[in-house]
Design a protein around this motif. Structure first.
Motif, PDB file in Angstrom:
ATOM      1  N   GLY A  41       0.847  -1.186   0.000  1.00  0.00           N
ATOM      2  CA  GLY A  41       0.000   0.000   0.000  1.00  0.00           C
ATOM      3  C   GLY A  41       0.881   1.233   0.000  1.00  0.00           C
ATOM      4  N   ALA A  42       0.259   2.368   0.239  1.00  0.00           N
ATOM      5  CA  ALA A  42       0.990   3.640   0.194  1.00  0.00           C
ATOM      6  C   ALA A  42       2.058   3.711   1.278  1.00  0.00           C
ATOM      7  CB  ALA A  42       0.010   4.802   0.338  1.00  0.00           C
ATOM      8  N   ARG A  43       1.807   3.127   2.445  1.00  0.00           N
ATOM      9  CA  ARG A  43       2.786   3.187   3.532  1.00  0.00           C
ATOM     10  C   ARG A  43       4.051   2.404   3.187  1.00  0.00           C
ATOM     11  NH1 ARG A  43      -0.986   2.738   8.955  1.00  0.00           N
ATOM     12  NH2 ARG A  43      -2.210   4.583   8.450  1.00  0.00           N
ATOM     13  N   LYS A  44       3.895   1.233   2.619  1.00  0.00           N
ATOM     14  CA  LYS A  44       5.060   0.428   2.250  1.00  0.00           C
ATOM     15  C   LYS A  44       5.824   1.060   1.097  1.00  0.00           C
ATOM     16  CE  LYS A  44       4.573  -3.225   4.936  1.00  0.00           C
ATOM     17  NZ  LYS A  44       5.582  -3.856   5.737  1.00  0.00           N
ATOM     18  N   VAL A  45       5.104   1.654   0.151  1.00  0.00           N
ATOM     19  CA  VAL A  45       5.770   2.328  -0.956  1.00  0.00           C
ATOM     20  C   VAL A  45       6.555   3.519  -0.421  1.00  0.00           C
ATOM     21  CG1 VAL A  45       5.403   3.632  -3.076  1.00  0.00           C
ATOM     22  CG2 VAL A  45       4.118   1.538  -2.683  1.00  0.00           C
ATOM     23  N   LYS A  46       5.986   4.225   0.556  1.00  0.00           N
ATOM     24  CA  LYS A  46       6.680   5.360   1.157  1.00  0.00           C
ATOM     25  C   LYS A  46       7.977   4.904   1.830  1.00  0.00           C
ATOM     26  CE  LYS A  46       6.247   9.214   4.254  1.00  0.00           C
ATOM     27  NZ  LYS A  46       5.384  10.288   4.664  1.00  0.00           N
ATOM     28  N   GLN A  47       7.945   3.765   2.500  1.00  0.00           N
ATOM     29  CA  GLN A  47       9.162   3.228   3.122  1.00  0.00           C
ATOM     30  C   GLN A  47      10.196   2.878   2.055  1.00  0.00           C
ATOM     31  OE1 GLN A  47       7.870  -0.073   5.474  1.00  0.00           O
ATOM     32  NE2 GLN A  47       6.987   1.215   7.086  1.00  0.00           N
ATOM     33  N   ARG A  58       2.184  10.426   1.572  1.00  0.00           N
ATOM     34  CA  ARG A  58       1.320   9.295   1.244  1.00  0.00           C
ATOM     35  C   ARG A  58       0.186   9.714   0.329  1.00  0.00           C
ATOM     36  NH1 ARG A  58      -0.048   6.776   6.853  1.00  0.00           N
ATOM     37  NH2 ARG A  58      -1.974   7.687   6.146  1.00  0.00           N
ATOM     38  N   SER A  59      -0.256  10.961   0.454  1.00  0.00           N
ATOM     39  CA  SER A  59      -1.343  11.408  -0.415  1.00  0.00           C
ATOM     40  C   SER A  59      -0.892  11.471  -1.876  1.00  0.00           C
ATOM     41  CB  SER A  59      -1.884  12.762   0.029  1.00  0.00           C
ATOM     42  OG  SER A  59      -0.870  13.740   0.013  1.00  0.00           O
TER      43      SER A  59
END
Length: 66
Positions: A41-47, A58-59
């Protein structure tokens, strides 16, 4: 002329702007997402982006079309 056609002036004078080309951040987001076989999801992609030195909200990640 706009009064005769019953159109607002903004419609008559509207000029479409050229879309921006995909930047390197967008390409990195898509690359990380597809590398994880669409389970991140967006959180893992951000990491993943943080690991390569990119700080992105994240947005913005969520706005990228998969």
């Amino acid at each position: 002329m706009c009064e005769v056609l019953l159109l607002p002036g903004s419609t008559y004078y509207y000029e479409e702007t050229e879309r921006q080309a995909e930047d390197d951040v967008t390409l990195n987001i898509v690359r990380i997402f597809h590398k994880s076989r669409p389970f991140h999801g967006a959180r893992k992609v951000k990491q993943g982006l943080r690991k390569i030195g990119r700080i992105v909200s994240r947005s913005r990640i969520g706005r990228v079309s998969w």
